[in-house]
Design a protein around this motif. Structure first.
Motif, short mmCIF file in Angstrom:
data_model
loop_
_atom_site.label_atom_id
_atom_site.label_comp_id
_atom_site.label_asym_id
_atom_site.label_seq_id
_atom_site.Cartn_x
_atom_site.Cartn_y
_atom_site.Cartn_z
N UNK C 182 0.81 -1.22 0.00
CA UNK C 182 0.25 -0.09 -0.05
C UNK C 182 0.91 1.53 -0.06
N UNK C 183 1.87 1.29 0.80
CA UNK C 183 2.68 2.51 0.81
C UNK C 183 3.26 2.58 -0.22
N UNK C 184 3.77 1.59 -1.24
CA UNK C 184 4.41 1.55 -2.52
C UNK C 184 3.43 2.26 -3.47
N UNK C 185 2.27 1.70 -3.15
CA UNK C 185 1.16 2.52 -4.37
C UNK C 185 1.16 4.00 -3.97
N UNK C 186 0.95 4.24 -2.57
CA UNK C 186 0.63 5.74 -2.21
C UNK C 186 2.08 6.42 -2.62
N UNK C 187 3.16 5.92 -2.72
CA UNK C 187 4.43 6.86 -3.23
C UNK C 187 4.43 6.95 -4.58
N UNK C 188 3.86 5.86 -5.39
CA UNK C 188 3.96 5.95 -6.85
C UNK C 188 2.89 7.01 -7.00
N UNK C 189 1.59 7.00 -6.57
CA UNK C 189 0.71 8.11 -6.97
C UNK C 189 1.17 9.43 -6.43
N UNK C 190 1.72 9.70 -5.29
CA UNK C 190 2.20 10.91 -4.94
C UNK C 190 3.28 11.32 -5.87
N UNK C 191 4.15 10.41 -6.03
CA UNK C 191 5.48 10.66 -6.88
C UNK C 191 5.04 11.18 -8.38
N UNK C 192 4.00 10.45 -8.68
CA UNK C 192 3.48 10.81 -10.01
C UNK C 192 2.91 12.35 -10.12
N UNK C 193 2.27 12.47 -9.34
CA UNK C 193 1.67 13.96 -9.10
C UNK C 193 2.65 14.89 -9.34
N UNK C 194 3.52 14.89 -8.28
CA UNK C 194 4.48 15.80 -8.13
C UNK C 194 5.48 15.77 -9.47
N UNK C 195 5.58 14.72 -9.88
CA UNK C 195 6.43 14.60 -11.23
C UNK C 195 5.76 15.41 -12.40
N UNK C 196 4.18 15.19 -12.36
CA UNK C 196 3.63 15.98 -13.40
C UNK C 196 3.80 17.53 -13.20
N UNK C 197 3.48 17.61 -11.78
CA UNK C 197 3.67 19.05 -11.42
C UNK C 197 5.08 19.65 -11.96
N UNK C 198 6.12 18.96 -11.75
CA UNK C 198 7.28 19.21 -11.99
C UNK C 198 7.40 19.63 -13.52
N UNK C 199 6.86 18.45 -14.15
CA UNK C 199 6.91 18.80 -15.67
C UNK C 199 6.17 20.00 -15.91
N UNK C 200 5.05 20.32 -15.66
CA UNK C 200 4.16 21.56 -15.86
C UNK C 200 5.20 22.70 -15.48
N UNK C 201 5.76 22.52 -14.49
CA UNK C 201 6.54 23.79 -14.06
C UNK C 201 8.01 23.93 -14.24
N UNK C 202 8.50 22.88 -15.41
CA UNK C 202 9.90 22.78 -15.38
C UNK C 202 10.60 23.85 -15.82
#
Ligand code: ATP
Ligand code: ATP
Ligand code: MG
Ligand code: MG
Lengths: 290, 226, 290, 226
Positions: C182-202
């Motif tokens: 479950x923690x890995x799933x959460x990490x993936x999901x949060x990481x994904x959002x942050x990554x998307x946010x980073x991409x948008x704000x690169x």
């Protein structure tokens, strides 16, 4: 035609430019359509049960508790040959005791009663009621069963059919709201992905417009993307549903249910895929409009 | 080619164009001048339908922009090419893909695209860079890609917004040569520019000047100021 | 200090720039941590049950089937006063019949037997086993129960405790893998959002770097964003879990379970929030590294 | 201020800078010329640490770029301001926010930021636009925002990459005035440009020319060619 396939491929390729986002969406769609499919399977199986039992009636036959097993065994063998009988289930005193013990969930040990069970032998006789004069026929049937050797009591209970029917009615009533809700969720999820994709590609789409691309040329790949996500999600969900079905197919095939769970028919599966594809396309359209 | 009467455009309360009347015949060559913020880019954006006509009448290449529906604007844009001030190229794609794009959306066959793109890239000294990603190009190279994409379709009307801002003298002259070539073959051309050198080269050419949203006529005086 | 709070606010405000993406992430985190919390609640309650029953043993007492209700009633009243007895549950013949009928799920109508149930009165007596000499004590207890008036049979069954214990062991064994997953799933999901946010704000981050922002200045808001998502998701999940708990609190408080479901203790709730916040921060860090 | 010896830089197999030796004293004013694709932008990107030093030795404003770790580059960048060829402004934020950004990341107090930003915007004729979003600006206005952001921090070294490409003559001159003012107060300035007019204005200034990655020295000859 060439352009058609080119744009088709483009729509799918574009999705894979944001594989993470795609994965999340597909996962969400799969989950939601899996839930929907499971619900549909439930309704379908209730329907089947209803169809099998519609108009049927169960007679319960209780023998004298002192009767010998050998005596009833012959009678039981003859039961299914009687006119109108569809299904017969019988319980020896020990079998009835077993059901009782099970109901205590092993917290009461009834093993010691084995062989001297105080319960009577019982039988459940399921009959197809003739379309006309059902009541009269049932009364006659009760009489015929009553006249079997050493039978103490016969009851019959058309209520069960009514109960099941009303439950199915309830499920049917819930069907459209639940399905609608699930579809809205899918639409939101797909729409969201498409919207994110559009956001990331806003500049690109603007450039396409400025160099003279027609509206169809720009929008078609996006609609294809929506449909693709819907279809992929639905396909995965059906796969999962099949797995679930394999797991539970025999689960309810035990007393007192004797239900064999059926998978949803191919037409329904097709419908699920088609509806999700349509929802994908529609939500892409909406995302495009804004 | 272009007929405009009483065109007025404002961004909210910011008035960008005021009662502009303008006429441009087919095959004409026009420089559009004016200080920064005068409304040159706004004017060009209206001409190819990127901004709506708020007030006045605008007719470009036979399309009445007052009534042209969104769904048919691509027809206008197939006749009118634009070189944008900020290039608007796909930075994550190759030079070739960028220049081929307008041909691709017109459904032109692949081998013809290949030939025409190569020729245009060669004339702008970009043939070495054909397969480079645009984000790996220098400013001047990107600007030339934008010009290449605009001319590769042989448009009826070419609108170029500051097409030489990042180019050295030699390349600017080279680009004017190309524009003149297209002009000879019948393309009408409007260039918004601050670059006096390229204007001086076209002695006698028509010059319109925007100032605070109003338009004034003139022409390039050989070797002198405007 | 001023800058600290400014960057804190920044991190949260930045998230709301992509409210859709944020919603999806929060939903996903909530769902996952809800599952985790539910699992934790299960383990916790099993623990409680174990704790309550550890070393306890159940004696089953069967009376003569012919005994009068009045006769047993007095005996039953006295049972709970016996030494070492923790809990007593009793079944009159009709109650036993009711359980039997229930087990047939109404497909057999036993109403007609009411009042002349062939089953004996029964009692389940739960005793705390003394730490030493448990076996001897149990044997003595059997004898004492046996000597009650008209008792036909007494059995006792320490097996139940073993079963429960082994099941809890199983759940415990599953605990870390499930939690980890479950923690890995959460990490993936949060990481994904942050990554998307980073991409948008690169580009924005690049600009920040170029104008002289220190690494901390750039990264701190992103880490705050990750923590915020984790905490918000965990909070929502705990809310949902409380709702679930309200719904099922009394559900198992029926024969033969008599279990009152407890909510996870405050320390666990805090731990869930803290862990999810940490996962949010960590996955943001990882997203930043790539 | 800048000491470079034997700097070589290549993008993959594309050689952009070849054995460049360059020295610039504190308070110097240098023009960087060269045709499109010569390596001017690449050179400047190395100077503020956006590209790594592949070969050779580079020392800027007291920082040895060969060894400066990523985590300390922001210190270098607080001394070296850059005007980017493609502006690199935050288009979805206001002019004021953009110009205030480098002061904000330095943790400067709000009222000081306010005062300094207002002053810089006024000198670049942008005070009317302070609260406009940058995406609503004309090309020349955006370029001025980029310049304002670079000079507002009073840097030790200012690198300006084609800072007048989108500006008319008058504004270009205005901008050179501003650069000269900063120069007087001690800022070292390097300007990459194709614009001869602004170079001619600074008769006698030092000019270095990049050509195919190699560097040549020179100086602006009054009224003539380079
Ligand atoms: N989207 C917009 N919203 C609000 N104002 C705008 C918008 N676009 C342009 N403007 C304003 O309109 C005026 C004219 O802008 P325009 O881009 O046409 O100028 P320009 O002549 O092209 O200048 P430059 O030579 O600097 O490119 C400017 O003051 C600009 O700030
Ligand atoms: N990221 C990159 N990857 C590969 N090649 C690059 C990259 N960036 C620049 N180049 C190449 O390096 C050479 C020098 O580029 P640079 O941007 O320094 O030129 P420039 O002198 O600034 O030109 P301009 O005047 O056109 O801006 C060019 O040929 C360019 O294509
Ligand atoms: Mg402009
Ligand atoms: Mg450059």
């Amino acid at each position: 035609m060439n352009v058609f396939f080119q744009l088709l491929g483009q729509g799918i390729r574009d999705l894979f430019r944001a594989p993470w986002s795609l994965c999340m969406t597909i996962a969400a769609i799969t989950l939601v359509s899996f839930l929907g499919g499971a619900f549909l399977m439930l309704v379908h199986n209730l329907d089947l049960q209803i169809g099998a039992r519609q108009g049927n009636v169960q007679f319960q036959v209780f023998w004298d508790a002192q009767v010998k097993p050998e005596e009833v065994r012959d009678v039981w063998a003859g039961l299914s040959a009687m006119e109108g009988v569809v299904n017969v289930r019988t319980f020896t005193p020990d079998q009835a005791l077993g059901v009782l013990a099970e109901s205590f969930q092993k917290s009461v040990d009834l093993e010691w009663m084995k062989g001297r069970s105080p319960l009577p032998p019982t039988a459940l006789v399921e009959c197809e009621l003739p379309a006309e004069d059902g009541k009269k026929w049932a009364a006659a049937m009760v009489e015929r069963l009553q006249s079997l050797p050493r039978v103490e009591k016969v009851t019959f209970n058309p209520l069960q059919v009514d109960l099941l029917t009303s439950w199915v009615g309830l499920t049917r009533m819930a069907f459209w709201p639940v399905t609608g809700f699930l579809l809205v969720v899918v639409a939101l999820v797909v729409g969201n992905t498409i919207k994110l994709a559009l956001l990331a590609r806003r500049e690109e789409l603007e450039i396409l417009r400025f160099v003279g691309a027609s509206r169809a040329y720009i929008q078609f790949p996006l609609l294809v993307g929506g449909a693709f996500q819907g279809i992929l999600g639905a396909g995965l969900a059906l796969g999962l549903l099949k797995l679930l079905h394999n797991g539970i197919e025999e689960m309810f095939n035990v007393p007192p249910l004797w239900m064999n769970i059926s998978f949803i028919p191919p037409m329904y599966s097709l419908a699920i895929v088609a509806i999700l594809a349509a929802v994908g396309v529609l939500s892409s359209l909406v995302a495009l409009r804004n | 080619m272009i007929t405009i009467s009483k065109l007025t455009y404002s961004f909210g309360r910011q008035l960008a164009l005021k009662d502009v009347n303008f006429c441009m015949k087919q095959g004409e060559f026009v420089f559009l001048c004016g200080p920064s913020g005068a409304g040159k880019t706004t004017f060009m954006r209206i001409l190819h339908g990127a901004l709506p006509v708020q007030r006045g009448k605008v007719d470009v290449a036979g399309y009445d922009l007052n009534t042209l529906p969104e769904g048919r604007k691509h027809l206008l844009r197939r006749d009118v090419s634009v070189v944008f001030q900020d290039f608007k190229i796909l930075t994550n794609q190759t030079v070739f893909a960028n220049v081929a794009l307008p041909l691709k959306v017109r459904g032109i066959a692949r081998h013809i695209i290949e030939k025409r793109v190569r020729a245009v890239l060669r004339s702008l000294h970009l043939d070495q860079k054909a397969l480079s990603l645009c984000e790996e190009l220098s400013g001047g190279e990107q600007q030339r890609v934008a010009v290449a994409r605009a001319v590769v379709v042989k448009p009826k009307l070419l609108l170029a917004d500051e097409p030489t801002g990042n180019l050295d003298h030699e390349l600017s002259m080279r680009m004017m040569d190309i524009f003149q070539q297209f002009h000879k073959f019948g393309t009408s051309i409007m260039i918004a520019t601050h670059n006096r050198e390229i204007m001086e080269r076209m002695a006698g050419a028509r010059v319109v000047t925007l100032h605070d949203g109003t338009m004034h006529e003139g022409c390039v005086e050989p070797g002198g100021d405007l």
